[in-house]
Design a protein around this motif. Sequence first.
Motif, PDB file in Angstrom:
ATOM      1  N   HIS A   1      -2.608  10.115  -8.809  1.00 42.70           N
ATOM      2  CA  HIS A   1      -1.814   9.561  -7.701  1.00 42.70           C
ATOM      3  C   HIS A   1      -1.039   8.337  -8.199  1.00 42.70           C
ATOM      4  O   HIS A   1       0.146   8.178  -7.885  1.00 42.70           O
ATOM      5  CB  HIS A   1      -2.726   9.201  -6.523  1.00 42.70           C
ATOM      6  CG  HIS A   1      -2.006   8.542  -5.391  1.00 42.70           C
ATOM      7  ND1 HIS A   1      -1.071   9.212  -4.635  1.00 42.70           N
ATOM      8  CD2 HIS A   1      -2.067   7.283  -4.907  1.00 42.70           C
ATOM      9  CE1 HIS A   1      -0.576   8.378  -3.728  1.00 42.70           C
ATOM     10  NE2 HIS A   1      -1.170   7.206  -3.862  1.00 42.70           N
ATOM     11  N   TRP A   2      -1.703   7.474  -8.967  1.00 43.70           N
ATOM     12  CA  TRP A   2      -1.048   6.282  -9.525  1.00 43.70           C
ATOM     13  C   TRP A   2       0.161   6.682 -10.376  1.00 43.70           C
ATOM     14  O   TRP A   2       1.216   6.072 -10.295  1.00 43.70           O
ATOM     15  CB  TRP A   2      -2.044   5.469 -10.346  1.00 43.70           C
ATOM     16  CG  TRP A   2      -1.448   4.270 -10.989  1.00 43.70           C
ATOM     17  CD1 TRP A   2      -1.089   4.134 -12.302  1.00 43.70           C
ATOM     18  CD2 TRP A   2      -1.117   3.028 -10.365  1.00 43.70           C
ATOM     19  NE1 TRP A   2      -0.562   2.883 -12.529  1.00 43.70           N
ATOM     20  CE2 TRP A   2      -0.571   2.190 -11.354  1.00 43.70           C
ATOM     21  CE3 TRP A   2      -1.225   2.541  -9.070  1.00 43.70           C
ATOM     22  CZ2 TRP A   2      -0.142   0.902 -11.087  1.00 43.70           C
ATOM     23  CZ3 TRP A   2      -0.802   1.252  -8.798  1.00 43.70           C
ATOM     24  CH2 TRP A   2      -0.267   0.443  -9.799  1.00 43.70           C
TER      25      TRP A   2
ATOM     26  N   ALA B   1       3.861   1.331  -1.710  1.00 42.53           N
ATOM     27  CA  ALA B   1       3.023   2.418  -2.205  1.00 42.53           C
ATOM     28  C   ALA B   1       2.218   1.981  -3.421  1.00 42.53           C
ATOM     29  O   ALA B   1       1.035   2.323  -3.549  1.00 42.53           O
ATOM     30  CB  ALA B   1       3.886   3.631  -2.547  1.00 42.53           C
ATOM     31  N   VAL B   2       2.823   1.220  -4.310  1.00 45.85           N
ATOM     32  CA  VAL B   2       2.126   0.740  -5.504  1.00 45.85           C
ATOM     33  C   VAL B   2       1.000  -0.214  -5.102  1.00 45.85           C
ATOM     34  O   VAL B   2      -0.123  -0.108  -5.599  1.00 45.85           O
ATOM     35  CB  VAL B   2       3.105   0.071  -6.488  1.00 45.85           C
ATOM     36  CG1 VAL B   2       2.374  -0.690  -7.580  1.00 45.85           C
ATOM     37  CG2 VAL B   2       4.030   1.130  -7.096  1.00 45.85           C
TER      38      VAL B   2
ATOM     39  N   HIS C   1      -6.689   2.791  -8.153  1.00 48.23           N
ATOM     40  CA  HIS C   1      -6.379   2.971  -9.575  1.00 48.23           C
ATOM     41  C   HIS C   1      -7.234   2.044 -10.435  1.00 48.23           C
ATOM     42  O   HIS C   1      -7.778   2.466 -11.461  1.00 48.23           O
ATOM     43  CB  HIS C   1      -4.893   2.701  -9.817  1.00 48.23           C
ATOM     44  CG  HIS C   1      -4.510   2.716 -11.256  1.00 48.23           C
ATOM     45  ND1 HIS C   1      -4.712   3.805 -12.075  1.00 48.23           N
ATOM     46  CD2 HIS C   1      -3.944   1.756 -12.036  1.00 48.23           C
ATOM     47  CE1 HIS C   1      -4.271   3.521 -13.296  1.00 48.23           C
ATOM     48  NE2 HIS C   1      -3.808   2.283 -13.293  1.00 48.23           N
TER      49      HIS C   1
ATOM     50  N   GLN D   1      -0.620  -0.322  -2.321  1.00 50.04           N
ATOM     51  CA  GLN D   1      -1.691   0.421  -1.655  1.00 50.04           C
ATOM     52  C   GLN D   1      -2.518   1.234  -2.641  1.00 50.04           C
ATOM     53  O   GLN D   1      -3.724   1.405  -2.459  1.00 50.04           O
ATOM     54  CB  GLN D   1      -1.112   1.333  -0.578  1.00 50.04           C
ATOM     55  CG  GLN D   1      -0.625   0.571   0.631  1.00 50.04           C
ATOM     56  CD  GLN D   1      -0.141   1.487   1.744  1.00 50.04           C
ATOM     57  OE1 GLN D   1      -0.275   2.703   1.671  1.00 50.04           O
ATOM     58  NE2 GLN D   1       0.435   0.899   2.779  1.00 50.04           N
ATOM     59  N   ALA D   2      -1.894   1.756  -3.693  1.00 50.71           N
ATOM     60  CA  ALA D   2      -2.601   2.592  -4.661  1.00 50.71           C
ATOM     61  C   ALA D   2      -3.362   1.787  -5.713  1.00 50.71           C
ATOM     62  O   ALA D   2      -4.279   2.306  -6.345  1.00 50.71           O
ATOM     63  CB  ALA D   2      -1.604   3.521  -5.356  1.00 50.71           C
TER      64      ALA D   2
ATOM     65  N   VAL E   1       3.043   7.414  -7.928  1.00 52.04           N
ATOM     66  CA  VAL E   1       3.664   6.290  -7.206  1.00 52.04           C
ATOM     67  C   VAL E   1       4.331   5.297  -8.151  1.00 52.04           C
ATOM     68  O   VAL E   1       5.145   4.493  -7.707  1.00 52.04           O
ATOM     69  CB  VAL E   1       2.680   5.552  -6.265  1.00 52.04           C
ATOM     70  CG1 VAL E   1       2.146   6.472  -5.192  1.00 52.04           C
ATOM     71  CG2 VAL E   1       1.570   4.871  -7.014  1.00 52.04           C
ATOM     72  N   THR E   2       4.005   5.355  -9.437  1.00 50.52           N
ATOM     73  CA  THR E   2       4.625   4.426 -10.391  1.00 50.52           C
ATOM     74  C   THR E   2       5.665   5.106 -11.279  1.00 50.52           C
ATOM     75  O   THR E   2       6.066   4.558 -12.304  1.00 50.52           O
ATOM     76  CB  THR E   2       3.556   3.759 -11.282  1.00 50.52           C
ATOM     77  OG1 THR E   2       2.852   4.762 -12.027  1.00 50.52           O
ATOM     78  CG2 THR E   2       2.596   2.925 -10.453  1.00 50.52           C
TER      79      THR E   2
ATOM     80  N   ASP F   1       9.437   1.052  -3.832  1.00 51.45           N
ATOM     81  CA  ASP F   1       8.130   1.588  -4.204  1.00 51.45           C
ATOM     82  C   ASP F   1       6.998   0.570  -4.078  1.00 51.45           C
ATOM     83  O   ASP F   1       5.831   0.904  -4.288  1.00 51.45           O
ATOM     84  CB  ASP F   1       8.167   2.087  -5.657  1.00 51.45           C
ATOM     85  CG  ASP F   1       9.144   3.233  -5.855  1.00 51.45           C
ATOM     86  OD1 ASP F   1       9.391   3.979  -4.885  1.00 51.45           O
ATOM     87  OD2 ASP F   1       9.660   3.376  -6.978  1.00 51.45           O
TER      88      ASP F   1
END
Length: 92
Positions: free
Chosen positions: A75-76, A19-20, A27, A22-23, A79-80, A16
């Motif tokens: 979204h955060w 993705a984390v 966030h 990038q987000a 992805v978390t 992950d």
Amino acid sequence: MSKVILKGYIIVPHDDLNAVEQALPSHTQLTLEEEGCLIFQVTKHDSDPNRFDVYEEFVDRAAFNAHQARVKNSHWGGVTLNVARYYEICEE
């Protein structure tokens, strides 16, 4: 009214991590724009690429709770989902 402080860290599973990372900028920006957010910092740890140190301050419990509610369905939050959280929350 007491200020709410959250401090600690998260451990992001390797699968992950991208993705984390990038987000995180979005966030961070969205959180800093929230009413009642005083400080919001998520920093990648120097020696552990899967650890991110977290420090947050909100003006009161209501602002902190509003942040938690927003993040849950963001979204955060998605992805978390698999992130391990190690937090201490206090009020001053």
